[in-house]
Design an enzyme around this catalytic site. Structure first.
Site, PDB file in Angstrom:
ATOM      1  N   ASP A 149       1.089   7.940   6.619  1.00 24.53           N
ATOM      2  CA  ASP A 149       1.133   6.549   6.168  1.00 24.53           C
ATOM      3  C   ASP A 149       0.000   5.780   6.852  1.00 24.53           C
ATOM      4  O   ASP A 149      -0.644   6.284   7.766  1.00 24.53           O
ATOM      5  CB  ASP A 149       2.511   5.979   6.567  1.00 24.53           C
ATOM      6  CG  ASP A 149       2.764   4.591   6.015  1.00 24.53           C
ATOM      7  OD1 ASP A 149       2.094   4.191   5.046  1.00 24.53           O
ATOM      8  OD2 ASP A 149       3.657   3.898   6.561  1.00 24.53           O
ATOM      9  N   GLU A 187      -5.269   3.981   5.398  1.00 28.51           N
ATOM     10  CA  GLU A 187      -6.387   3.386   4.618  1.00 28.51           C
ATOM     11  C   GLU A 187      -7.639   3.215   5.482  1.00 28.51           C
ATOM     12  O   GLU A 187      -8.731   3.311   4.903  1.00 28.51           O
ATOM     13  CB  GLU A 187      -5.946   2.034   4.042  1.00 28.51           C
ATOM     14  CG  GLU A 187      -4.855   2.158   2.990  1.00 28.51           C
ATOM     15  CD  GLU A 187      -3.487   2.542   3.557  1.00 28.51           C
ATOM     16  OE1 GLU A 187      -3.205   2.139   4.699  1.00 28.51           O
ATOM     17  OE2 GLU A 187      -2.748   3.250   2.873  1.00 28.51           O
ATOM     18  N   ASP A 200       3.912   0.812  -1.299  1.00 24.91           N
ATOM     19  CA  ASP A 200       4.978  -0.189  -1.262  1.00 24.91           C
ATOM     20  C   ASP A 200       5.160  -0.945  -2.563  1.00 24.91           C
ATOM     21  O   ASP A 200       4.746  -2.090  -2.711  1.00 24.91           O
ATOM     22  CB  ASP A 200       4.718  -1.157  -0.102  1.00 24.91           C
ATOM     23  CG  ASP A 200       4.725  -0.416   1.227  1.00 24.91           C
ATOM     24  OD1 ASP A 200       5.170   0.732   1.250  1.00 24.91           O
ATOM     25  OD2 ASP A 200       4.267  -0.998   2.226  1.00 24.91           O
TER      26      ASP A 200
HETATM   27  O1  MIG Z   1       3.938  -1.380   7.545  1.00 25.45           O
HETATM   28  O2  MIG Z   1       6.707   3.247   8.145  1.00 25.45           O
HETATM   29  O3  MIG Z   1       4.338   2.463   2.753  1.00 25.45           O
HETATM   30  O4  MIG Z   1       6.776   3.761   2.994  1.00 25.45           O
HETATM   31  O5  MIG Z   1       8.450   2.991   5.105  1.00 25.45           O
HETATM   32  C1  MIG Z   1       4.891  -0.614   6.900  1.00 25.45           C
HETATM   33  C2  MIG Z   1       7.238   2.084   7.571  1.00 25.45           C
HETATM   34  C3  MIG Z   1       4.690   0.837   7.242  1.00 25.45           C
HETATM   35  C4  MIG Z   1       4.591   1.528   4.944  1.00 25.45           C
HETATM   36  C5  MIG Z   1       4.946   2.641   4.007  1.00 25.45           C
HETATM   37  C6  MIG Z   1       6.432   2.726   3.877  1.00 25.45           C
HETATM   38  C7  MIG Z   1       7.048   2.961   5.230  1.00 25.45           C
HETATM   39  C8  MIG Z   1       6.637   1.855   6.184  1.00 25.45           C
HETATM   40  N1  MIG Z   1       5.190   1.747   6.245  1.00 25.45           N
END
Ligand code: MIG
Length: 762
Positions: free
Chosen positions: A420, A423, A494
């Site tokens: 996650d 980017e 998200d």
């Molecule tokens: O700032 O890890 O897209 O699936 O549950 C949020 C917490 C960070 C974004 C991800 C989401 C995940 C969440 N993350």
């Protein structure tokens, strides 16, 4: 930029051109990569290709500047309108101004350069602009819409555009504009969004007859205006890097997808369990909660193969640690889940917490593995753990180090990794473009490495995991670039629990699939906002037909496991999760097809029936393979829907009713019905329902045969490792003759099914 064409020369597979007015030393080049693929290249930066999407022999050759096989070039000759290059399938004409036109070999134009200037729209004066900005509006002075590197190409009136990765909006990308700059934007993604998490600068144009693709292999920030600025042309460009694009021709869209994935790679087979149902939530606060969810899944008779551990499991959000207070004994909970047939997948973010004596941080600092400021200090921003630093994944040593770190997880018995925030995301403003990163063997910066940060992270994870386990690594990523499909699956980030996002999921996932990223899914039920029972019921009816089938939602939002919405929705969830498990062998066959051809498992109707005008903009139906069509309800309150079936004879999956295609009709669809149609002559391989993939192994294969004629290949292997690449698999030819199926073994290298049962439908 380029004036009159003065001269050209042929060097192996490359044809180099000299133009009047060209910048000193800049010699545009057209290279024939294969019969259908031609690269157009202007090396403004003087660095050569530096592709990160294309790997293996071809990638190395391109990056080293060595010319390819001269035999791919059939002929080159000077004609009146320019230099004509013939491959076995295409004719390319290069004229003054480095205008490049592509034709089928027999002469039909496929893609022509736009002649003339760009028209500009929406320009306003400086004063108005200032006022608009004050109110928070975006506007442009209309002067900046030419890019340093730019290509403007003609659009025909009937042309439709597909691909471009995860971009928002409808299936047909014509009249949209997008930017490729991996972005984590929390607002609900709507179709005026220009950028999202992934950058896949690949587009396909479907013409009245024929199709082609353009892969703009520039991983800096790039721009696409797809007939929005003017219906006569589309533009792609960048302010950094080179003009470096591949023209991918083909008889139709499928050939183009295959051609594109022959360049950037094909999504490999995943482990069979990855096709199961995945349960997730951000905010499972303790081991106890995870155990309860697992218990409840089984109590409710819900098949499930995997629970995801979001950031909650870590000690202060430090990667490669475990929170022993709330999540206690990692190995124990993981092995207890495994006993129940449930695997653990853990999240790993790139941001490493700045903390003295934290081993990942200390090691990385000592080895110089984190990105630095231009002054040479370690660059610090902020993510979940607070102050955090960014591993420099473009450096091969950093990738090896990071990959090896996963030993912490494999030793605990974790089965896959979810990447996650890659980017990369940052809480304290975006990373400045001049933060110093490495690009393989050369120094680089954030501006150039941003769009391949997630790609390189996933690659590191994949390679590390493969070395540690020998199994097919299961990696899910949020950010990626073209070619990431070789290493990772993906999800669309998200989304929200809103109907428009359920509707958007279909074109978004279909376009991702056609952009090489086969194994993808959205958060079923929606991530942000509170899901409703009806929305959840409809979402699971869509989610179960896409490769990654994961229910996930955000902390603070309504809990979203299938039993949270009452008995009716629980029964509906069970019905569709069961259907998913019955379809496992069919899904597995499709995954094998993807590995071999690049054609995605879940696909828009247009990929199968491109000649049918009725499907070119069909957003609310899709196909699973070539013989199953899904027409879900994606409208709140709807209890029937209009269905379109393309040519041929179809059977209603639920009722067996025969339907002739080529027309629209209304199908009743109460809350528990997602209309599904199966093509006449189809054989659908099925397993008996089970609670998890490995609950029963190879004991019974059911072949469901529909009336008609058809021939298919069925594939079977151990579902885990790479032994199939050494021949450990079975392949069967299934011939359906009016519902009677003949099974012939084409390849034998794996244990046989206990029993194969043929069931004739309708
Ligand atoms: O700032 O890890 O897209 O699936 O549950 C949020 C917490 C960070 C974004 C991800 C989401 C995940 C969440 N993350």
């Amino acid at each position: 930029m380029f004036g009159k064409l003065k001269d050209y020369c042929v060097n192996g597979s490359k044809i180099l051109f000299t133009f009047e007015g060209a910048q000193e030393g800049v010699q545009p080049c057209v290279e024939v990569v294969s019969d259908w693929i031609v690269n157009v290249f202007v090396d403004y930066t003087g660095t050569g290709h530096r592709t990160r999407a294309i790997e293996g022999e071809l990638g190395e050759r391109l990056n080293s500047g060595v010319s390819g096989n001269a035999e791919n070039v059939e002929s080159v000759s000077q004609k009146e309108n320019g230099v004509e290059i013939n491959t076995r399938e295409l004719t390319v004409v290069v004229g003054d101004g480095f205008l490049v036109d592509f034709y089928y070999r027999q002469g039909t134009p496929l893609s022509l350069a736009h002649r003339g200037r760009r028209t500009k729209y929406g320009a306003v004066s400086g004063q108005v602009l200032e006022l608009l900005a004050k109110e928070g509006h975006e506007a442009s002075a209309g002067t900046e819409n030419d890019y340093r590197v730019q290509e403007v190409r003609s659009l025909g009136d009937a042309d439709c555009i597909y691909g471009l990765g995860d971009k928002t909006g409808f299936l047909n990308k014509r009249a949209y504009e997008y930017e490729m700059w991996n972005s984590d934007i929390p607002d609900p993604h709507e179709d005026n969004f220009r950028a999202l998490y992934k950058s896949i600068p690949f587009m396909m144009v479907l013409k009245e007859k024929g199709a082609y693709g353009i892969f703009f292999d520039n991983h800096n920030k790039t721009y696409f205006n797809l007939g929005k600025e003017s219906r006569d042309y589309y533009v792609f460009g960048a302010d950094q890097g080179n003009l470096d694009y591949y023209f991918v021709g083909g008889a139709g869209l499928k050939d183009v997808v295959s051609g594109y994935t022959s360049l950037t790679g094909r999504a490999p087979m995943q482990q069979l369990w990855a096709l199961g149902y995945h349960q997730s939530r951000w905010g499972y606060e303790s081991e106890e909660q995870i155990r309860q969810v697992a218990g409840k899944l089984r109590e409710c008779g819900l098949p499930c193969d995997c629970i995801h551990f979001d950031i909650d499991y870590m000690d202060h959000y430090k990667v490669f640690t475990w929170n022993q207070e709330t999540y206690q004994d990692a190995a124990k909970v993981i092995s207890d889940l495994r006993e129940m047939g449930i695997k653990a997948v853990t999240i790993i973010d790139p941001g490493v917490k700045v903390e003295k004596d934290y081993y990942v941080y200390e090691e990385g600092v000592e080895k110089g593995y984190f990105a630095k400021t231009p002054e040479g200090e370690i660059y610090v921003n902020q993510v979940w753990p607070g102050d955090a630093v960014y591993p420099d994944f473009g450096n091969p040593q950093v990738r090896t180090w990071w990959g090896g770190k996963h030993k912490f997880l494999t030793e605990l018995g974790v089965s896959g990794v979810w990447n996650d925030m890659n980017e990369p995301a940052s809480f304290r403003g975006p990373l400045p473009e001049d933060v110093a990163f490495t690009d393989e063997d050369a120094p680089s910066d954030h501006g150039q490495m941003h769009n391949i940060y997630g790609h390189n992270m996933a690659k590191a994870t994949y390679e590390g995991w493969k070395g540690l386990t020998g199994k097919r690594p299961f990696v899910i990523t949020r950010a990626c670039y073209a070619g990431s499909q070789k290493y990772t699956t993906g999800w669309t980030g998200d989304n929200h629990s809103i109907w428009s996002h359920l509707r958007m999921a279909i074109p978004q996932l279909c376009n991702l699939g056609m952009s090489g990223m086969n194994f993808v899914g959205t958060d079923v039920g929606g991530f942000g906002s509170d899901c409703t029972p009806e929305l959840f019921a409809r979402w699971i009816q869509v989610g179960c037909f896409f490769p990654l089938f994961r229910n996930h939602c955000a902390i603070g939002c309504r809990v979203q496991e299938p039993w949270q919405f009452g008995e009716e929705v629980l029964a509906i969830s069970r019905k569709y999760i069961n259907l998913r498990y019955e379809l496992l062998p069919y899904l597995y066959d499709l995954m094998r097809e993807t590995e071999q051809t690049g054609i995605p498992m879940s696909r828009p109707l247009v990929l199968e029936y491109e000649q049918d005008e009725n499907v070119r903009n069909r957003n609310d139906e899709f196909m699973l393979g070539d013989r199953m069509l899904v027409a879900p309800v994606v409208e709140q309150g709807a209890r029937e829907r209009m269905v379109y079936l393309p040519e041929g004879t179809w059977y209603d999956y639920w009722t067996g009713e025969k339907k002739e295609g080529g027309c629209f009709f209304v199908r009743k669809a109460p809350l528990d019905v997602c209309p599904i149609y199966v093509k006449a002559g189809a054989v659908i391989p099925k397993f008996p329902a089970r609670l998890w993939v490995g609950e029963e192994k190879d004991s019974l294969l059911v072949l469901e045969a529909y009336p008609g004629e058809g021939t298919y290949t069925h594939y079977q292997d151990n579902g885990e490792d790479f032994a199939y690449r050494q021949g450990s698999y079975n392949e069967y030819k299934l011939v359906n003759h009016r519902g009677a199926v003949e099974v012939e073994k084409l390849h034998e290298g794996y244990r046989a099914y206990g029993k194969i049962e043929i069931r004739t439908r309708a």
